[in-house]
Scaffold this active site. Structure first.
Site, mmCIF file in Angstrom:
data_model
loop_
_atom_site.group_PDB
_atom_site.id
_atom_site.type_symbol
_atom_site.label_atom_id
_atom_site.label_comp_id
_atom_site.label_asym_id
_atom_site.label_seq_id
_atom_site.Cartn_x
_atom_site.Cartn_y
_atom_site.Cartn_z
ATOM 1 N N SER A 4 5.966 5.395 -2.017
ATOM 2 C CA SER A 4 5.810 5.455 -3.460
ATOM 3 C C SER A 4 7.197 5.543 -4.117
ATOM 4 O O SER A 4 8.022 4.645 -3.922
ATOM 5 C CB SER A 4 4.911 6.635 -3.849
ATOM 6 O OG SER A 4 4.589 6.593 -5.211
ATOM 7 N N ASP A 57 -14.408 -11.072 4.443
ATOM 8 C CA ASP A 57 -13.478 -10.887 5.558
ATOM 9 C C ASP A 57 -14.220 -10.819 6.897
ATOM 10 O O ASP A 57 -13.653 -10.419 7.913
ATOM 11 C CB ASP A 57 -12.633 -9.626 5.363
ATOM 12 C CG ASP A 57 -13.484 -8.377 5.134
ATOM 13 O OD1 ASP A 57 -14.693 -8.416 5.421
ATOM 14 O OD2 ASP A 57 -12.928 -7.362 4.665
ATOM 15 N N ASP A 70 -4.244 -0.408 -4.010
ATOM 16 C CA ASP A 70 -3.350 0.584 -4.605
ATOM 17 C C ASP A 70 -3.378 0.427 -6.121
ATOM 18 O O ASP A 70 -2.935 -0.590 -6.655
ATOM 19 C CB ASP A 70 -1.932 0.374 -4.068
ATOM 20 C CG ASP A 70 -0.948 1.413 -4.570
ATOM 21 O OD1 ASP A 70 -1.323 2.266 -5.395
ATOM 22 O OD2 ASP A 70 0.221 1.367 -4.123
ATOM 23 N N HIS A 81 -3.336 4.219 -2.629
ATOM 24 C CA HIS A 81 -1.898 4.484 -2.671
ATOM 25 C C HIS A 81 -1.438 5.377 -1.533
ATOM 26 O O HIS A 81 -0.340 5.203 -0.993
ATOM 27 C CB HIS A 81 -1.546 5.134 -4.014
ATOM 28 C CG HIS A 81 -0.081 5.253 -4.288
ATOM 29 N ND1 HIS A 81 0.756 4.165 -4.371
ATOM 30 C CD2 HIS A 81 0.713 6.358 -4.509
ATOM 31 C CE1 HIS A 81 1.990 4.577 -4.636
ATOM 32 N NE2 HIS A 81 1.992 5.889 -4.708
#
Length: 548
Positions: free
Chosen positions: A204, A273, A435, A473
């Site tokens: 971050s 996916d 995120d 995140h």
């Protein structure tokens, strides 16, 4: 800890009154505590300071980590201190250095988070590792960290330090090499030798710091791990503020509405996916397959749907923000938000929409989205430099000179890593595709700019870029329907160290695992994602890294 400490190492710090303490051979505990009150001259630190002082030096026998949930730590010397500023009005830079008794000659500098202001002790586990995995100290590394040159205080907004120019520059980039130089002096005093390898590991804000170091100080670090970095810092603050502005004007999404959007996105995209596991890994296919406009309220329907202002906000939030004023980086926009994972923990609600609609003046931060509270605080203290400035009327073009200054200080967007590559540095970059704290698109855009600058062959020789699909995140990917976490732990420090020490690049692919290690999944190099091919979904071998 090496027993070659004695007078020579401590003399390097200018200690004058320890002859009686050191007259006889010293045990590790005595060697450690003798460092208290030592001074480090400013000449030992390359960037301008007024020197440093060790305020505490404590020996700790092996035992539980003081950080809850962490593994046992080895015997170590913990050294705390402060680096004095040049400007008497600026706060000091606090630091902590931890030297394990069985030192391997290498060191890891920990990055910070948010707006910093809290001392990073180097005693916590690295973010991507399991808490019970061997800590870097157990593996023999010295660890050290800093508060980046300011200290948070009750009742004071966390961005207020930016009104002081030296504190601002320390936060932007200068504190980290200052602490590095200080840590080397401390290690040399305690052990009689300097580390022969120094790594930087940050996520971050700490990820931004790592990339900034590779760009501004390319000769200082042997390797850098940068996870979910806030690369385009200025753009993110503008992006978060714009989101708050729109939601204050009637477009706020309640937590229930966010869950509605999340569920509809999963219904359309989860299986793209190859596996329905509660996350969206193939984002390009999802954007083509599903439009939030399918949720538009029509006729008399007012529930389980989105209003026109809410849809306009989501569409805008997922689209690039084009700047109305040029920045010195040459960038003209900030990428939009990702698709999928909106309702997972630490997702869209935590960062973008909040438990309550955005307000100003700010109420209890727990009621507000973090991008709004972080972003408008940055606007007020970094750009407007006026705590009372109303962020509802903010436009970047209102502050052209200050925006250019802040961007030059804060944005880690330079594509020129040629000096870092030439000195043999190694870089591992990682983004998370769900995120909502910052756009993973910023990391992708930067990586492509580096590729354009250096070329594939050069870039492949020293850097790797990975996408953790479906992760928020903090690196957690959660199947919201079941609440079960998906694989997300990986030893990036070990991979980096092997690459630097033995010229052994990370394996293809690296492997994520769950906390109980019963499930694994490939960590695919950009731009690939893990596509399920059949058999056991808990095994990495059941996936292939496929380019969308």
């Amino acid at each position: 800890m090496a027993r070659s400490t004695g007078r020579q190492g401590i003399a390097a710090l200018g200690l004058l009154a320890l002859a009686a303490t050191l007259a006889a051979p010293a045990a590790a505990q005595t060697d450690c505590t003798a460092l208290a009150n030592a001074t480090i001259p400013a000449a030992e630190i390359a960037l301008p300071t007024s020197g440093a002082t060790i305020t505490e030096a404590r020996f700790h026998p092996p035992g539980p980590s003081p950080v809850p949930g962490n593994a046992t730590l080895p015997a170590r010397c913990e050294i705390l201190g402060r680096i004095a500023p040049v400007d008497p009005a600026a706060p000091p830079i606090l630091f902590q250095v931890n030297i394990p008794e069985d030192w391997n000659g290498k060191a890891v500098q920990y990055g910070g988070g948010g707006f910093n202001g809290v001392l990073i002790t180097g005693l916590a586990q690295l973010r991507e590792n399991l808490t019970e995995s061997p800590h870097p100290l157990e593996r023999g590394f010295v660890t050290f960290g800093t508060d980046s040159g300011h200290q948070n205080a009750p009742g004071v907004e966390i961005q207020a330090f930016a009104l002081n120019d030296e504190a601002l520059e320390n936060f932007a980039h200068a504190a980290y090499p200052k602490v590095r130089d200080t840590a080397i002096a401390v290690i040399r005093a305690a052990t009689g030798r300097s580390p022969y390898r120094i790594y930087y590991y940050g996520s971050s804000e700490g990820g931004r710091e790592g990339l900034m170091l590779a760009q501004r100080y390319p000769t200082l670090y042997d390797g850098i791990v940068s996870s979910v970095p806030v690369i385009n810092w200025t753009g993110l603050q503008v992006f978060g503020t714009r989101g708050g502005q729109m939601q204050r004007e009637g477009a706020w999404l309640s937590p229930e509405t966010v869950r509605l959007l999340h569920d509809a996105t999963l219904r359309a995209c989860d299986a793209l996916d190859g596996l329905e596991d509660g996350i969206v890994s193939n984002q390009p296919a999802c954007r083509a397959a599903f439009s939030p406009r399918a949720l538009l309220c029509t006729g008399n329907t007012t529930t389980d749907c989105l209003t026109e202002p809410q849809l306009a906000f989501i569409e805008t939030h997922r689209s690039p923000l084009r700047y109305d004023s040029p920045l010195p980086t040459g960038l003209t926009e900030y990428p939009g938000a990702p698709v999928g994972g909106e309702a997972q923990p630490d997702g869209l609600i935590a960062w973008t929409t909040g438990p309550q609609a955005p307000r100003f003046p700010l109420p209890d931060p727990a009621t507000q989205a973090r991008q709004w509270s972080y972003g408008n605080g940055a606007i007020r203290y970094f750009l407007a430099r006026d705590p009372a400035y109303d962020p509802a009327r903010f436009r970047l073009s209102d502050f052209p000179a200050q925006a250019a200054r802040i961007s030059a200080l804060m944005d880690a967007t330079s594509p020129d890593l040629s000096a870092f590559a030439a000195r043999g540095g190694r870089l591992i970059l990682k983004e998370h595709t769900a995120d909502y704290a910052q756009s993973p698109g910023a990391g992708i855009a930067w990586w492509e700019s580096v590729r354009g600058r250096l070329g594939d062959a050069t870039l492949d020789g020293f850097a790797r870029f990975y996408l953790h699909h479906g992760a928020n995140h903090t690196g957690v990917a959660t199947n919201v329907a079941t609440g079960q976490p998906l694989p997300g732990h990986v030893d990036l420090l070990g991979a980096l160290d092997a690459w630097v020490e033995r010229d052994a690049p990370p394996p293809e692919p690296m492997i994520h695992f769950t906390r109980d290690r019963r499930a694994t999944r490939p960590l695919c190099r950009y731009p690939a994602y893990p596509h399920f091919t059949g058999n056991d979904p808990a095994r990495a071998s059941s996936f292939t890294c496929r380019i969308p």
